[in-house]
Design an enzyme around this catalytic site. Structure first.
Site, PDB file in Angstrom:
ATOM      1  N   ASP A  37       0.789  -0.770   0.038  1.00 34.21           N
ATOM      2  CA  ASP A  37      -0.083  -0.021  -0.096  1.00 34.21           C
ATOM      3  C   ASP A  37       0.503   1.146   0.033  1.00 34.21           C
ATOM      4  O   ASP A  37       0.469   2.500  -0.682  1.00 34.21           O
ATOM      5  CB  ASP A  37      -0.605  -0.320   0.932  1.00 34.21           C
ATOM      6  CG  ASP A  37      -1.926  -0.987   1.400  1.00 34.21           C
ATOM      7  OD1 ASP A  37      -2.251  -1.416   0.205  1.00 34.21           O
ATOM      8  OD2 ASP A  37      -2.582  -1.077   2.128  1.00 34.21           O
ATOM      9  N   SER A  82     -11.393  -2.738  -5.578  1.00 33.89           N
ATOM     10  CA  SER A  82     -10.425  -1.974  -4.308  1.00 33.89           C
ATOM     11  C   SER A  82     -10.602  -1.596  -3.477  1.00 33.89           C
ATOM     12  O   SER A  82     -12.164  -0.548  -3.376  1.00 33.89           O
ATOM     13  CB  SER A  82      -9.036  -1.924  -3.962  1.00 33.89           C
ATOM     14  OG  SER A  82      -8.467  -3.558  -6.017  1.00 33.89           O
ATOM     15  N   GLU A 112     -18.077  -4.133   8.337  1.00 36.57           N
ATOM     16  CA  GLU A 112     -18.252  -5.701   8.469  1.00 36.57           C
ATOM     17  C   GLU A 112     -17.249  -6.188   7.735  1.00 36.57           C
ATOM     18  O   GLU A 112     -15.823  -5.354   7.905  1.00 36.57           O
ATOM     19  CB  GLU A 112     -18.879  -5.700   6.812  1.00 36.57           C
ATOM     20  CG  GLU A 112     -20.570  -5.079   6.259  1.00 36.57           C
ATOM     21  CD  GLU A 112     -20.236  -4.657   4.729  1.00 36.57           C
ATOM     22  OE1 GLU A 112     -20.097  -6.293   4.332  1.00 36.57           O
ATOM     23  OE2 GLU A 112     -21.007  -3.805   4.932  1.00 36.57           O
ATOM     24  N   LYS A 114     -13.785  -8.199   7.371  1.00 37.29           N
ATOM     25  CA  LYS A 114     -13.021  -8.361   6.027  1.00 37.29           C
ATOM     26  C   LYS A 114     -11.984  -9.446   5.638  1.00 37.29           C
ATOM     27  O   LYS A 114     -11.249  -9.827   6.909  1.00 37.29           O
ATOM     28  CB  LYS A 114     -11.395  -6.737   6.243  1.00 37.29           C
ATOM     29  CG  LYS A 114     -10.625  -6.752   5.153  1.00 37.29           C
ATOM     30  CD  LYS A 114      -9.889  -5.975   4.455  1.00 37.29           C
ATOM     31  CE  LYS A 114      -9.428  -6.159   3.286  1.00 37.29           C
ATOM     32  NZ  LYS A 114      -8.742  -7.317   2.694  1.00 37.29           N
ATOM     33  N   ARG A 135     -12.508 -11.884  -8.935  1.00 40.09           N
ATOM     34  CA  ARG A 135     -11.707 -10.351  -9.512  1.00 40.09           C
ATOM     35  C   ARG A 135     -10.546  -9.962 -10.461  1.00 40.09           C
ATOM     36  O   ARG A 135     -11.508  -9.080 -10.753  1.00 40.09           O
ATOM     37  CB  ARG A 135     -11.416 -10.067  -8.104  1.00 40.09           C
ATOM     38  CG  ARG A 135     -11.902  -8.209  -7.571  1.00 40.09           C
ATOM     39  CD  ARG A 135     -11.097  -7.993  -6.382  1.00 40.09           C
ATOM     40  NE  ARG A 135      -9.789  -7.330  -7.056  1.00 40.09           N
ATOM     41  CZ  ARG A 135      -9.061  -6.141  -7.863  1.00 40.09           C
ATOM     42  NH1 ARG A 135     -10.159  -5.212  -7.805  1.00 40.09           N
ATOM     43  NH2 ARG A 135      -7.851  -5.728  -7.462  1.00 40.09           N
ATOM     44  N   GLU A 172     -17.376 -13.578  -0.871  1.00 37.42           N
ATOM     45  CA  GLU A 172     -15.397 -13.917  -0.748  1.00 37.42           C
ATOM     46  C   GLU A 172     -15.744 -15.317  -0.322  1.00 37.42           C
ATOM     47  O   GLU A 172     -16.527 -16.417   0.467  1.00 37.42           O
ATOM     48  CB  GLU A 172     -15.159 -13.515   1.068  1.00 37.42           C
ATOM     49  CG  GLU A 172     -13.830 -13.490   0.384  1.00 37.42           C
ATOM     50  CD  GLU A 172     -12.868 -12.200   0.127  1.00 37.42           C
ATOM     51  OE1 GLU A 172     -12.016 -12.298  -0.150  1.00 37.42           O
ATOM     52  OE2 GLU A 172     -13.622 -11.133  -0.317  1.00 37.42           O
ATOM     53  N   LYS A 285     -17.921   1.350   5.407  1.00 33.89           N
ATOM     54  CA  LYS A 285     -19.232   2.039   4.498  1.00 33.89           C
ATOM     55  C   LYS A 285     -19.894   3.010   4.676  1.00 33.89           C
ATOM     56  O   LYS A 285     -20.618   2.852   5.527  1.00 33.89           O
ATOM     57  CB  LYS A 285     -19.992   0.305   3.431  1.00 33.89           C
ATOM     58  CG  LYS A 285     -19.275  -0.272   3.130  1.00 33.89           C
ATOM     59  CD  LYS A 285     -19.523  -1.443   2.530  1.00 33.89           C
ATOM     60  CE  LYS A 285     -18.841  -3.180   1.869  1.00 33.89           C
ATOM     61  NZ  LYS A 285     -19.615  -3.640   1.528  1.00 33.89           N
ATOM     62  N   LYS A 309      -7.027  -2.168   8.656  1.00 31.60           N
ATOM     63  CA  LYS A 309      -6.229  -3.751   8.677  1.00 31.60           C
ATOM     64  C   LYS A 309      -5.816  -3.433  10.263  1.00 31.60           C
ATOM     65  O   LYS A 309      -5.188  -3.335  10.741  1.00 31.60           O
ATOM     66  CB  LYS A 309      -4.938  -3.544   8.123  1.00 31.60           C
ATOM     67  CG  LYS A 309      -5.262  -3.507   6.469  1.00 31.60           C
ATOM     68  CD  LYS A 309      -6.323  -4.451   5.787  1.00 31.60           C
ATOM     69  CE  LYS A 309      -5.797  -5.388   5.498  1.00 31.60           C
ATOM     70  NZ  LYS A 309      -4.954  -5.975   4.113  1.00 31.60           N
ATOM     71  N   CYS A 405      30.561 -26.386   0.263  1.00 30.82           N
ATOM     72  CA  CYS A 405      32.038 -27.124  -0.727  1.00 30.82           C
ATOM     73  C   CYS A 405      33.093 -26.159   0.541  1.00 30.82           C
ATOM     74  O   CYS A 405      34.076 -26.576   0.227  1.00 30.82           O
ATOM     75  CB  CYS A 405      32.311 -26.312  -1.943  1.00 30.82           C
ATOM     76  SG  CYS A 405      31.952 -24.324  -1.470  1.00 30.82           S
TER      77      CYS A 405
END
Length: 565
Positions: A37, A82, A112, A114, A135, A172, A285, A309, A405
């Site tokens: 992001d 997105s 809601e 995610k 998507r 989803e 939303k 997030k 080695c």
């Protein structure tokens, strides 16, 4: 506009395209959502500031590379944008204040869950399920209806919408945490996390037994029926209609909110409580559809919603051992193994530290307590050694000599490299394994190791001289070696980008290989242009590496073997 700014925009665009390809097609992201992001938002600001858009800008242009070529490409009836992300409650409040200024403080918001799964668009025509589209880039997606028909809670027919021409349910595809645990017990191949498992299952070319363990969670509806659009004029009513038509949501999966305090309280509830399904945040939303339409969207994001997030989880565990792995290019990568922990439904038992400076900063010893974070729900990272400097005499030091080695390692930009590439056993084996994988030949690592130990597979061209007797020598079953020999034979007709990627040429990754294939189509044209010194568009460093490799004896051997690439 200065050339430096133009160059920066082009480089950022290319960088995002690479990460998009890794995320959507390879399903192997190497950076967190937060890091992604940051890059994306930087590009958006620069494009706007300098009014310059690169021809392959991930913001403006549909990228067919983000679609699986095994499946039909279909245009969405209603575009799937997105959702922009915020990573702090402070930034979420700033976003809400901006929205309140535009739409007024009296308007409601709906929060809601995610879900961390695969976005899916189901198209019903007169009540019958006719299409299921991933998507993709939001404008086009892959048609996967033949796979999703096996998902138990997807309805093939909905009687209540039998008079509606187009009824689009977006949602989803996810594994519940319980079902993810079940498939990891019954499958030989263990999945690292539920999202990867869902993506791989949905994109299976043939029937996959894991499909019946998937669930579909709807979150929005779109229709061309004006009567329904007049009735269902906000997201809360939309969810109630979905519940009436489809299935009940899990408890507290959504909540109508007015104030910032109510939104923060809802987020705090889900930061402390466990969901049935994997979730990585909360979507906020604007509830009213008419306001949503006025705010519209840009080329990537909806303007009327945001995703908060969750912070990366951190857990304490103990160091069990450290291995210093030798990669195909000779780079020594320290891998720290620790007591297994579970973060967001994924079992984690190791983390890479990439270079000697990073590794030495931790002063690790066996049984040290360390803090682990799974960055962006993807990459395990060591954050801190709690026992730092407590076991000075027991440090696991970075080696001075190659673990394979025993040659003295060379240091370049804090990376320790074994330059003994012609004789270092581990490097040779890793190059062979990479070649086999890139050329789409399926050979068990154990078989590769045994063939190498028996002097039957010392380099990548030896692969094409293997016989039935070589496999019998190491007790490989006839069914297996017949398949392997056929795949080796068929690989001579592989495409150019797979072949180039398989060769392990320095600085030549999958993205560059695709560019070369697009320009030259086949190996013959590439060789012709190399001789004419006509590959300058790739840049000096890449040009130099390709020339050096293609002037070597190995390419002549491939041509002699009858490669038709």
């Amino acid at each position: 506009m200065k050339n430096n700014n133009k160059k920066l925009i082009i480089n950022l665009s290319k960088k995002i395209n690479k990460h998009n390809y890794r995320y959507y097609i390879l399903n192997k992201p190497i950076i967190s959502n937060y890091e992604y992001d940051k890059i994306l938002n930087k590009l958006i600001k620069l494009e706007k500031k300098y009014n310059f858009i690169y021809k392959n800008s991930p913001i403006k242009k549909f990228n067919k590379n983000l679609l699986n070529k095994k499946f039909k490409v279909t245009k969405h009836y209603f575009k799937m944008y997105s959702i922009n992300n915020v990573y702090s409650k402070e930034n979420l409040i700033i976003w809400k204040k901006k929205m309140d200024k535009k739409i007024g403080k009296k308007n409601n918001y709906i929060c809601e869950l995610k879900y961390d799964g695969i976005a899916m668009s189901l198209i019903y025509k007169y009540g019958k399920l006719k299409s299921a589209i991933t998507r993709g880039d939001g404008k086009y997606g892959n048609e996967v209806i033949n796979n999703i028909l096996f998902i138990n809670n997807i309805k093939k027919y909905i009687k209540k919408i039998k008079n509606i021409k187009i009824f689009n349910i977006k949602g989803e595809i996810v594994f519940s945490k319980i079902n993810f645990s079940i498939i990891n017990k019954i499958n030989k191949k263990k999945f690292s996390n539920p999202r990867n498992a869902a993506n791989g299952t949905i994109h299976s070319k043939y029937y996959n037994k894991n499909i019946k363990y998937l669930d579909f969670i709807p979150y929005s509806i779109y229709t061309n029926d004006n009567n329904i659009n007049l009735k269902i004029n906000n997201q809360f009513k939309s969810i109630k209609l979905i519940e009436n038509l489809y299935l009940k949501y899990q408890k507290k999966a959504y909540k109508l909110c007015k104030s910032s305090k109510q939104i923060i309280n809802y987020i705090s509830y889900w930061e402390k409580n466990i969901s049935i399904y994997p979730i990585d945040g909360i979507v906020i939303k604007i509830n009213d559809f008419n306001i949503q339409k006025k705010l519209k969207s840009n080329n990537i994001f909806y303007k009327w919603c945001i995703a908060y997030k969750f912070k990366d989880k951190e857990l304490i565990t103990k160091v069990k051992k450290v291995k210093f792995n030798v990669g195909k290019s000779g780079i020594i990568v320290p891998v720290v193994y620790f007591k297994p922990i579970i973060i967001n439904g994924t079992i984690i038992k190791k983390a890479s530290l990439y270079n000697s400076n990073i590794y030495n900063n931790y002063n690790l010893s066996i049984n040290d307590k360390i803090i682990i974070k799974k960055s962006g729900n993807i990459i395990p990272k060591i954050i801190k050694n709690i026992n730092f400097n407590k076991n000075k005499n027991k440090y696991i030091n970075f080696p001075l000599y190659c673990p394979s080695c025993n040659k003295l390692l060379k240091k370049k930009n804090n990376i320790l490299i074994c330059k003994n590439d012609k004789k270092c056993k581990k490097q040779i084996i890793e190059k062979i394994k990479h070649f086999i994988s890139a050329m789409k030949i399926k050979i068990n690592n154990n078989i590769i190791n045994q063939l190498f130990d028996n002097n039957k597979l010392n380099n990548i061209t030896d692969l094409y001289y293997l016989t039935k007797n070589d496999f019998l020598l190491i007790n490989v079953k006839s069914k297996v070696y017949i398949r392997i020999l056929n795949e080796i034979k068929n690989s001579k007709k592989n495409n150019l980008n797979n072949f180039l990627f398989a060769l392990c040429i320095p600085s030549i990754g999958k993205y560059i290989c695709k560019k070369i294939e697009k320009k030259y189509k086949n190996l013959y044209n590439l060789l012709k242009n190399i001789k004419k010194n006509n590959i300058k568009f790739l840049g000096k460093n890449i040009e130099k590496n390709i020339k050096k490799y293609f002037n070597s004896f190995i390419i002549k051997q491939f041509i002699k073997l009858g490669f038709k690439i």
